[in-house]
Scaffold this motif. Structure first.
Motif, PDB file in Angstrom:
ATOM      1  N   ASN A  41       0.862  -1.167   0.000  1.00  0.00           N
ATOM      2  CA  ASN A  41       0.000   0.000   0.000  1.00  0.00           C
ATOM      3  C   ASN A  41       0.908   1.230   0.000  1.00  0.00           C
ATOM      4  OD1 ASN A  41      -1.648   2.240   0.832  1.00  0.00           O
ATOM      5  ND2 ASN A  41      -3.166   0.783   1.620  1.00  0.00           N
ATOM      6  N   ARG A  42       1.078   1.816  -1.170  1.00  0.00           N
ATOM      7  CA  ARG A  42       2.031   2.914  -1.316  1.00  0.00           C
ATOM      8  C   ARG A  42       1.623   4.124  -0.494  1.00  0.00           C
ATOM      9  NH1 ARG A  42       3.043   4.008  -7.536  1.00  0.00           N
ATOM     10  NH2 ARG A  42       4.436   5.554  -6.588  1.00  0.00           N
ATOM     11  N   TYR A  43       0.323   4.410  -0.451  1.00  0.00           N
ATOM     12  CA  TYR A  43      -0.115   5.574   0.310  1.00  0.00           C
ATOM     13  C   TYR A  43       0.132   5.367   1.803  1.00  0.00           C
ATOM     14  CZ  TYR A  43      -3.085   9.228   2.221  1.00  0.00           C
ATOM     15  OH  TYR A  43      -3.550  10.316   2.923  1.00  0.00           O
ATOM     16  N   ARG A  44      -0.150   4.156   2.304  1.00  0.00           N
ATOM     17  CA  ARG A  44       0.090   3.878   3.721  1.00  0.00           C
ATOM     18  C   ARG A  44       1.568   4.043   4.060  1.00  0.00           C
ATOM     19  NH1 ARG A  44      -1.453  -1.608   4.467  1.00  0.00           N
ATOM     20  NH2 ARG A  44       0.703  -2.210   4.121  1.00  0.00           N
ATOM     21  N   GLU A  45       2.445   3.503   3.224  1.00  0.00           N
ATOM     22  CA  GLU A  45       3.881   3.637   3.475  1.00  0.00           C
ATOM     23  C   GLU A  45       4.321   5.092   3.423  1.00  0.00           C
ATOM     24  OE1 GLU A  45       5.715   1.164   4.566  1.00  0.00           O
ATOM     25  OE2 GLU A  45       3.864  -0.020   4.471  1.00  0.00           O
ATOM     26  N   PHE A  46       3.707   5.856   2.527  1.00  0.00           N
ATOM     27  CA  PHE A  46       4.025   7.280   2.429  1.00  0.00           C
ATOM     28  C   PHE A  46       3.640   8.002   3.720  1.00  0.00           C
ATOM     29  CE2 PHE A  46       2.068  11.468   1.396  1.00  0.00           C
ATOM     30  CZ  PHE A  46       3.242  12.173   1.176  1.00  0.00           C
ATOM     31  N   ILE A  47       2.445   7.752   4.236  1.00  0.00           N
ATOM     32  CA  ILE A  47       2.009   8.409   5.471  1.00  0.00           C
ATOM     33  C   ILE A  47       2.875   7.968   6.650  1.00  0.00           C
ATOM     34  CG2 ILE A  47       0.121   8.633   7.126  1.00  0.00           C
ATOM     35  CD1 ILE A  47      -0.277  10.252   4.583  1.00  0.00           C
ATOM     36  N   LEU A  48       3.227   6.696   6.690  1.00  0.00           N
ATOM     37  CA  LEU A  48       4.062   6.203   7.787  1.00  0.00           C
ATOM     38  C   LEU A  48       5.461   6.812   7.762  1.00  0.00           C
ATOM     39  CD1 LEU A  48       3.070   2.417   7.884  1.00  0.00           C
ATOM     40  CD2 LEU A  48       2.683   4.111   9.688  1.00  0.00           C
ATOM     41  N   SER A  49       5.918   7.293   6.609  1.00  0.00           N
ATOM     42  CA  SER A  49       7.256   7.885   6.518  1.00  0.00           C
ATOM     43  C   SER A  49       7.366   9.173   7.331  1.00  0.00           C
ATOM     44  CB  SER A  49       7.614   8.163   5.052  1.00  0.00           C
ATOM     45  OG  SER A  49       6.833   9.214   4.517  1.00  0.00           O
ATOM     46  N   PHE A  50       6.233   9.731   7.768  1.00  0.00           N
ATOM     47  CA  PHE A  50       6.251  10.938   8.593  1.00  0.00           C
ATOM     48  C   PHE A  50       6.322  10.616  10.084  1.00  0.00           C
ATOM     49  CE2 PHE A  50       4.440  12.306   4.594  1.00  0.00           C
ATOM     50  CZ  PHE A  50       5.039  13.542   4.377  1.00  0.00           C
ATOM     51  N   GLY A  51       6.522   9.342  10.423  1.00  0.00           N
ATOM     52  CA  GLY A  51       6.756   8.968  11.809  1.00  0.00           C
ATOM     53  C   GLY A  51       5.528   8.566  12.586  1.00  0.00           C
ATOM     54  N   GLY A  52       4.487   8.146  11.885  1.00  0.00           N
ATOM     55  CA  GLY A  52       3.252   7.773  12.556  1.00  0.00           C
ATOM     56  C   GLY A  52       3.220   6.323  13.003  1.00  0.00           C
ATOM     57  N   LYS A  53       2.126   5.973  13.657  1.00  0.00           N
ATOM     58  CA  LYS A  53       1.900   4.625  14.163  1.00  0.00           C
ATOM     59  C   LYS A  53       0.617   4.086  13.562  1.00  0.00           C
ATOM     60  CE  LYS A  53       0.866   2.138  18.480  1.00  0.00           C
ATOM     61  NZ  LYS A  53       0.653   2.280  19.947  1.00  0.00           N
ATOM     62  N   GLN A  54       0.638   2.841  13.114  1.00  0.00           N
ATOM     63  CA  GLN A  54      -0.563   2.245  12.537  1.00  0.00           C
ATOM     64  C   GLN A  54      -1.171   1.229  13.489  1.00  0.00           C
ATOM     65  OE1 GLN A  54       0.593   0.309   8.848  1.00  0.00           O
ATOM     66  NE2 GLN A  54       0.860  -1.644   9.862  1.00  0.00           N
ATOM     67  N   VAL A  55      -2.504   1.170  13.465  1.00  0.00           N
ATOM     68  CA  VAL A  55      -3.238   0.198  14.270  1.00  0.00           C
ATOM     69  C   VAL A  55      -4.329  -0.415  13.402  1.00  0.00           C
ATOM     70  CG1 VAL A  55      -2.797   1.346  16.471  1.00  0.00           C
ATOM     71  CG2 VAL A  55      -4.812   1.965  15.148  1.00  0.00           C
ATOM     72  N   SER A  56      -4.703  -1.641  13.745  1.00  0.00           N
ATOM     73  CA  SER A  56      -5.770  -2.322  13.025  1.00  0.00           C
ATOM     74  C   SER A  56      -7.125  -1.866  13.552  1.00  0.00           C
ATOM     75  CB  SER A  56      -5.615  -3.835  13.195  1.00  0.00           C
ATOM     76  OG  SER A  56      -6.682  -4.523  12.578  1.00  0.00           O
ATOM     77  N   ALA A  57      -8.084  -1.725  12.647  1.00  0.00           N
ATOM     78  CA  ALA A  57      -9.415  -1.254  13.023  1.00  0.00           C
ATOM     79  C   ALA A  57     -10.459  -1.946  12.157  1.00  0.00           C
ATOM     80  CB  ALA A  57      -9.500   0.264  12.872  1.00  0.00           C
ATOM     81  N   TYR A  58     -11.714  -1.678  12.460  1.00  0.00           N
ATOM     82  CA  TYR A  58     -12.834  -2.130  11.642  1.00  0.00           C
ATOM     83  C   TYR A  58     -13.576  -0.924  11.089  1.00  0.00           C
ATOM     84  CZ  TYR A  58     -12.731  -6.996  13.373  1.00  0.00           C
ATOM     85  OH  TYR A  58     -12.391  -8.289  13.676  1.00  0.00           O
ATOM     86  N   ARG A  59     -14.118  -1.113   9.881  1.00  0.00           N
ATOM     87  CA  ARG A  59     -15.214  -0.283   9.404  1.00  0.00           C
ATOM     88  C   ARG A  59     -16.426  -1.195   9.265  1.00  0.00           C
ATOM     89  NH1 ARG A  59     -13.611   4.558   5.178  1.00  0.00           N
ATOM     90  NH2 ARG A  59     -11.950   5.464   6.456  1.00  0.00           N
ATOM     91  N   TRP A  60     -17.572  -0.675   9.670  1.00  0.00           N
ATOM     92  CA  TRP A  60     -18.790  -1.466   9.668  1.00  0.00           C
ATOM     93  C   TRP A  60     -19.723  -0.994   8.558  1.00  0.00           C
ATOM     94  CZ3 TRP A  60     -19.589  -5.705  12.727  1.00  0.00           C
ATOM     95  CH2 TRP A  60     -18.692  -5.900  13.781  1.00  0.00           C
ATOM     96  N   PHE A  61     -20.289  -1.954   7.818  1.00  0.00           N
ATOM     97  CA  PHE A  61     -21.144  -1.651   6.674  1.00  0.00           C
ATOM     98  C   PHE A  61     -22.478  -2.388   6.803  1.00  0.00           C
ATOM     99  CE2 PHE A  61     -16.818  -1.031   5.313  1.00  0.00           C
ATOM    100  CZ  PHE A  61     -16.853   0.044   4.444  1.00  0.00           C
ATOM    101  N   HIS A  62     -23.504  -1.739   6.286  1.00  0.00           N
ATOM    102  CA  HIS A  62     -24.822  -2.383   6.208  1.00  0.00           C
ATOM    103  C   HIS A  62     -25.517  -1.922   4.931  1.00  0.00           C
ATOM    104  CE1 HIS A  62     -28.631  -4.164   7.395  1.00  0.00           C
ATOM    105  NE2 HIS A  62     -29.223  -3.032   7.081  1.00  0.00           N
ATOM    106  N   PHE A  63     -25.902  -2.872   4.081  1.00  0.00           N
ATOM    107  CA  PHE A  63     -26.648  -2.581   2.864  1.00  0.00           C
ATOM    108  C   PHE A  63     -28.120  -2.868   3.106  1.00  0.00           C
ATOM    109  CE2 PHE A  63     -22.427  -2.685   1.291  1.00  0.00           C
ATOM    110  CZ  PHE A  63     -22.422  -1.951   0.115  1.00  0.00           C
ATOM    111  N   THR A  64     -28.973  -1.942   2.679  1.00  0.00           N
ATOM    112  CA  THR A  64     -30.399  -2.104   2.935  1.00  0.00           C
ATOM    113  C   THR A  64     -31.018  -3.185   2.054  1.00  0.00           C
ATOM    114  OG1 THR A  64     -30.819  -0.246   1.426  1.00  0.00           O
ATOM    115  CG2 THR A  64     -30.717   0.238   3.780  1.00  0.00           C
ATOM    116  N   LEU A  65     -30.387  -3.497   0.915  1.00  0.00           N
ATOM    117  CA  LEU A  65     -30.833  -4.634   0.116  1.00  0.00           C
ATOM    118  C   LEU A  65     -30.364  -5.904   0.816  1.00  0.00           C
ATOM    119  CD1 LEU A  65     -29.994  -3.334  -3.480  1.00  0.00           C
ATOM    120  CD2 LEU A  65     -32.248  -3.484  -2.410  1.00  0.00           C
TER     121      LEU A  65
END
Length: 325
Positions: free
Chosen positions: A288-312
């Motif tokens: 993930n090039r964008y993730r690696e780019f953002i991490l190059s500024f000295g940040g920390k990554q953590v795992s998370a969830y996004r929750w989705f619901h389709f009405t169909l």
């Protein structure tokens, strides 16, 4: 336990007195969104039998279009789990708001509801499941701005690249007129044109955000031409980089996204914020090039969830199976 009832408010004049400690669920954000074309904000408020507010949650209904069916549809978005009073029972109040939100959006023929940027990975896990949501793993990145100066977290190579950009006449500053904001919006739309999931609000959103005391729109320029930009929201002691884009063609000296992101980090630190969160880092792919780019500024990554619901129901059932854990 008090008897709670849920109110759904769609007009800013009807809002009760609410906390503004979380910008994404604040009256200020509600008033911004109700002035944006293609957008309808909903404030879900939980009160007790004495009419005291115990929790509130701001949900957004975006009107969208696509080149594939359905050509016109609406999408619901919620950032975080809402705001609660100090003595609130989150495990009781959140499912009340979640259920009310689902009914309200279903009546508006909302195709999909998405929750992101929750305070912890497992927040509301049982409640989301019971209401038919399914999780997709996501990545969050944030930078600490208080323990070390932002410059101390950068590599020597990145510091040299930033200096090269400044020496070449590239600057990043707060947008000082509507034309610059509109140019940034045009660039943002082009940048995410072929990414279906990524929705870019209308220009009126960024114009309203720039007028708010909690929002900033920054632009990166060379020879007075906008070549990058970002939209940042301040909430409490934290900053949130919500949208960012730059011209895809690399600059001869430095790609403008480096100075664009760097300015958002530095300006947030100078403003006294303790952290800056990057809101759309993406899925946890190995490459993930964008993730690696953002991490190059000295940040920390953590795992998370996004929750989705389709009405169909059949769509929701298929995707729930496809993304089963």
């Amino acid at each position: 336990m008090s008897d709670y009832h849920v109110d759904i408010i769609k007009g800013g004049n009807a809002l009760p007195e609410l906390s503004d400690r979380n910008m994404f669920h604040s009256p200020e954000m509600f008033h911004i969104l109700e002035k944006v074309s293609g957008c309808t904000p909903y404030m879900i408020v939980v009160k007790d039998d004495k009419n005291n507010v115990h929790a509130h949650l701001l949900a957004i209904l975006w009107r969208r279009g696509s080149w594939i069916p359905p050509y016109l549809f609406t999408q619901g978005r919620v950032y975080g789990e809402g705001v609660y009073s100090n003595d609130a029972e989150k495990r009781v109040l959140f499912p009340l708001m979640l259920g009310a939100l689902g009914k309200a959006f279903h009546n508006k023929l909302c195709l999909c509801i998405e929750f992101s940027d929750l305070s912890s990975k497992m927040f509301g896990y049982r409640d989301f499941r019971q209401h038919g949501y399914f999780p997709i793993s996501w990545i969050h990145i944030h930078n600490s701005l208080h323990s070390l100066a932002p410059e101390e977290r950068l590599s020597e190579q990145l510091l040299r690249n930033i200096d090269k950009g400044y020496n070449a006449g590239i600057i990043t500053r707060e947008a000082d007129n509507d034309d610059e904001i509109l140019e940034f919006h045009k660039m943002l739309k082009n940048y995410y044109r072929f990414k279906f999931h990524r929705y870019i609000p209308s220009p009126s959103f960024f114009l309203q955000l720039a007028k708010s005391q909690y929002g900033r729109v920054y632009v990166t320029l060379r020879h007075e031409k906008v070549i990058g930009g970002s939209a940042v929201v301040y909430s409490g002691s934290n900053a949130y980089l919500w949208f960012v884009a730059s011209r895809r063609k690399s600059h001869p000296v430095i790609h403008p996204d480096v100075l664009t992101v760097w300015h958002a980090i530095k300006a947030s630190a100078d403003d006294g914020r303790r952290h800056i969160y990057f809101m759309n880092v993406g899925l946890p792919f190995r490459a993930n090039r964008y993730r690696e780019f953002i991490l190059s500024f000295g940040g920390k990554q953590v795992s998370a969830y996004r929750w989705f619901h389709f009405t169909l129901k059949w769509v929701n059932k298929i995707l729930s199976w496809a993304y089963r854990e």
